[in-house]
Write an enzyme that holds these catalytic residues in place. Structure first.
Site, PDB file in Angstrom:
ATOM      1  N   GLY A 277      70.113  43.266 -25.693  1.00  0.00           N
ATOM      2  CA  GLY A 277      69.550  42.937 -27.109  1.00  0.00           C
ATOM      3  C   GLY A 277      68.323  41.556 -26.140  1.00  0.00           C
TER       4      GLY A 277
ATOM      5  N   ASP B  71      79.676  35.633 -29.995  1.00  0.00           N
ATOM      6  CA  ASP B  71      80.130  36.935 -29.614  1.00  0.00           C
ATOM      7  C   ASP B  71      81.805  37.448 -29.898  1.00  0.00           C
ATOM      8  OD1 ASP B  71      77.392  38.271 -29.428  1.00  0.00           O
ATOM      9  OD2 ASP B  71      77.338  36.866 -27.035  1.00  0.00           O
TER      10      ASP B  71
ATOM     11  N   ARG C 222      79.909  45.735 -35.651  1.00  0.00           N
ATOM     12  CA  ARG C 222      81.289  44.882 -35.553  1.00  0.00           C
ATOM     13  C   ARG C 222      81.627  44.688 -36.617  1.00  0.00           C
ATOM     14  NH1 ARG C 222      79.178  41.217 -30.256  1.00  0.00           N
ATOM     15  NH2 ARG C 222      79.047  43.226 -29.385  1.00  0.00           N
TER      16      ARG C 222
ATOM     17  N   SER D 294      74.416  35.387 -20.528  1.00  0.00           N
ATOM     18  CA  SER D 294      72.393  34.354 -21.387  1.00  0.00           C
ATOM     19  C   SER D 294      72.126  33.678 -20.261  1.00  0.00           C
ATOM     20  CB  SER D 294      72.737  34.046 -22.326  1.00  0.00           C
ATOM     21  OG  SER D 294      73.550  34.064 -23.733  1.00  0.00           O
TER      22      SER D 294
ATOM     23  N   LYS E 156      74.610  43.395 -33.879  1.00  0.00           N
ATOM     24  CA  LYS E 156      75.216  43.738 -32.828  1.00  0.00           C
ATOM     25  C   LYS E 156      75.028  45.148 -31.610  1.00  0.00           C
ATOM     26  CE  LYS E 156      75.656  38.822 -32.445  1.00  0.00           C
ATOM     27  NZ  LYS E 156      73.926  38.594 -32.283  1.00  0.00           N
TER      28      LYS E 156
ATOM     29  N   GLN F 140      68.158  34.554 -29.081  1.00  0.00           N
ATOM     30  CA  GLN F 140      67.279  35.397 -28.295  1.00  0.00           C
ATOM     31  C   GLN F 140      66.035  34.993 -29.510  1.00  0.00           C
ATOM     32  OE1 GLN F 140      68.833  39.696 -29.060  1.00  0.00           O
ATOM     33  NE2 GLN F 140      70.618  38.875 -27.841  1.00  0.00           N
TER      34      GLN F 140
HETATM   35  C1  S3P Z   1      72.049  35.666 -27.375  1.00  0.00           C
HETATM   36  C2  S3P Z   1      72.514  35.607 -28.238  1.00  0.00           C
HETATM   37  C3  S3P Z   1      73.152  36.024 -29.157  1.00  0.00           C
HETATM   38  C4  S3P Z   1      74.600  36.533 -28.159  1.00  0.00           C
HETATM   39  C5  S3P Z   1      74.013  37.935 -27.596  1.00  0.00           C
HETATM   40  C6  S3P Z   1      73.236  36.624 -26.651  1.00  0.00           C
HETATM   41  C7  S3P Z   1      71.059  35.384 -25.715  1.00  0.00           C
HETATM   42  O1  S3P Z   1      72.589  36.849 -29.500  1.00  0.00           O
HETATM   43  O2  S3P Z   1      74.798  37.847 -29.575  1.00  0.00           O
HETATM   44  O3  S3P Z   1      75.169  37.794 -26.770  1.00  0.00           O
HETATM   45  O4  S3P Z   1      71.637  35.615 -24.787  1.00  0.00           O
HETATM   46  O5  S3P Z   1      70.264  34.422 -26.708  1.00  0.00           O
HETATM   47  P1  S3P Z   1      71.328  36.469 -30.994  1.00  0.00           P
HETATM   48  O6  S3P Z   1      70.550  35.672 -30.435  1.00  0.00           O
HETATM   49  O7  S3P Z   1      71.503  37.220 -31.623  1.00  0.00           O
HETATM   50  O8  S3P Z   1      72.640  36.111 -31.959  1.00  0.00           O
END
Ligand code: S3P
Length: 435
Positions: A96, A317, A348, A24, A344, A171
């Site tokens: 994502g 995660d 999962r 992240s 995800k 995100q």
């Molecule tokens: C992330 C937020 C999470 C996480 C992903 C990384 C990020 O997703 O599952 O691996 O870097 O902001 P979500 O915002 O969909 O929960």
């Protein structure tokens, strides 16, 4: 055909280990450095496919990014208005985070662009970012069902919004905040369930006037970002596989060094400790503005618990590997309030339930969770469905199984943890490519 692993059974985990940089933080460091004024140095950058995809996207938009050595990037920022129109679709690969944050960052630019991804990313919901961005005045089209690819039309004018997030998602929050940089007025994001705050912390580090606290972030548009150097902490989510492996395998004692312990990431520590785990924090410090510590993990016997729903977002995660811990615990572990796991890199809840059942563990799946009944793992064959964390979680399960396990389709482990196998073997795990 994809790569498969043969894993386990394993011996006690011993020694010390380093873990690669946080995914992240690495994504966000490249993104903000790319639109800052001046050159930023990133140390501890994750050399994973996901984060490299983000760097490649900015190179396509004219940003010079040097890689003088492994884990280091020098990003020559183009400034907030200095990106160039790309001459091809921007490929986010499996990431994502890349696609959703880029949607926010790019929807206020003067040019059009397309965001594309691999087969897994192409099935992941984008409506959650498109809806608030449309409210800000962005022009974004998705494929049917709100799925990638995304077509972003530039040249419009964005305005700040006050947004109450509908899903607990860093995100989504980050996409709105990044769009807010180029919007008129103030952008506010409110969260009923606070999520990781790396975007907020990093915007502040790059000199943007942002105010934030758990559950709220607020920033004005119309400023500029100042280049800064970023030290990326080790990724807690990658460390999690070894925390669980050392907890499960009798005789283990493992020291994981300098692990990022942002409180919005460490829900798994609370849950494992409540299950009986022995995890000590040593040498507490700060890296890149984030709390870090060495984690000393000793084998302990676990018992099943009801996972508090309040911890779910802080360990979103970590559920694949928590399910493995639960499979080896005494009694039942109950997970609820975790429907996000269905969207995800794979579903999962479904992939972990199917895999564990195939190895002899009782799992009752619900719409937003599962009951995992601790038992004895036998060997066999599991599908990872191309999901990196599912593959690594089953490599941990294999250390505790009676016979070896073949784990199918593991190539995507390189998205977040390219040398997982080598590092795992060095501390005593048995995992390697299938012949
Ligand atoms: C992330 C937020 C999470 C996480 C992903 C990384 C990020 O997703 O599952 O691996 O870097 O902001 P979500 O915002 O969909 O929960």
């Amino acid at each position: 055909m994809g790569l498969d692993w043969i894993a386990g059974p394993g011996a006690a985990l011993r020694g010390e280990m380093d873990i690669p940089g946080d995914k992240s933080v690495s994504h966000r460091a490249v993104m903000l450095a790319a639109i800052a004024d001046g050159a930023s140095r990133i140390d501890g950058f994750l050399e994973g496919e996901d984060t490299r995809a983000t760097a490649a996207v900015f190179k396509r938009m004219g940003v010079r990014i040097d890689a003088p050595s492994d884990g280091v990037r020098i990003v020559h920022g183009a400034g907030i208005d200095g990106l160039r129109a790309p001459d091809a679709p921007l490929d986010c690969g499996n990431a994502g985070t890349a696609m959703r944050l880029l949607a926010g960052l790019l929807c206020g630019q003067d040019f059009d662009c397309d965001l594309v991804g691999d087969a897994s990313l192409s099935k992941r919901p984008m409506r959650r970012v498109i809806d608030p961005l449309l409210r800000m005045g962005a022009r974004i089209e998705a494929a049917d069902g709100g799925l990638p690819p995304l077509r972003i039309r530039g040249g419009g004018k964005l305005r700040g919004i006050d947004y109450a997030a509908e899903v607990a998602s860093a995100q989504v929050k980050s996409a709105v905040l990044l769009a807010g940089l180029r919007a008129s007025g103030e952008t506010v994001v409110r969260e009923a369930q606070p999520t990781r705050d790396y975007s907020e912390r990093m915007l502040a580090a790059f000199g943007w006037p942002i105010e934030f606290a758990p559950g709220i972030a607020r920033l004005p548009g119309g400023h500029r970002l100042r280049a800064t150097d970023i030290a990326v902490p080790a990724d807690f989510s990658s460390a999690a596989f070894f925390i669980v492996a050392a907890t499960l395998v009798p005789g283990s004692e493992l020291l994981l060094k300098n692990i990022g312990l942002n409180p919005r990431r460490t829900g798994l520590l609370h849950v494992l400790r409540a299950m009986g785990a022995d995890i000590a924090e040593e040498k507490r410090g700060v890296r890149g503005g984030e709390p870090v510590a060495d984690l000393r993990v000793r084998h302990a016997r676990l018992r099943g618990i009801d996972v508090p729903v309040a911890h779910v977002a802080d360990m979103i995660d970590e559920f694949p590997v928590l399910f493995v811990a639960a499979a080896c615990a005494q009694g039942t572990t109950r997970v609820r309030g975790a429907a996000e796991l269905r969207v995800k890199e794979s579903d999962r809840l479904a992939t972990m339930a199917a895999g564990l059942r195939g190895l002899g563990i009782g799992v009752d799946e619900t719409a937003d969770g599962a009951d995992v009944h601790g038992g004895t793992l036998r060997g066999g064959y599991v599908e990872s469905h191309g999901d990196h964390r599912v593959a690594m979680a089953f490599a941990v399960a294999a250390q505790m199984s009676r016979e070896r396990i073949r784990i199918a389709d593991v190539a995507n482990v390189a998205t977040s943890f390219p040398d997982f196998g080598e590092r795992a073997n060095a501390v005593g795990l048995q995992v390697g490519p299938a012949a």
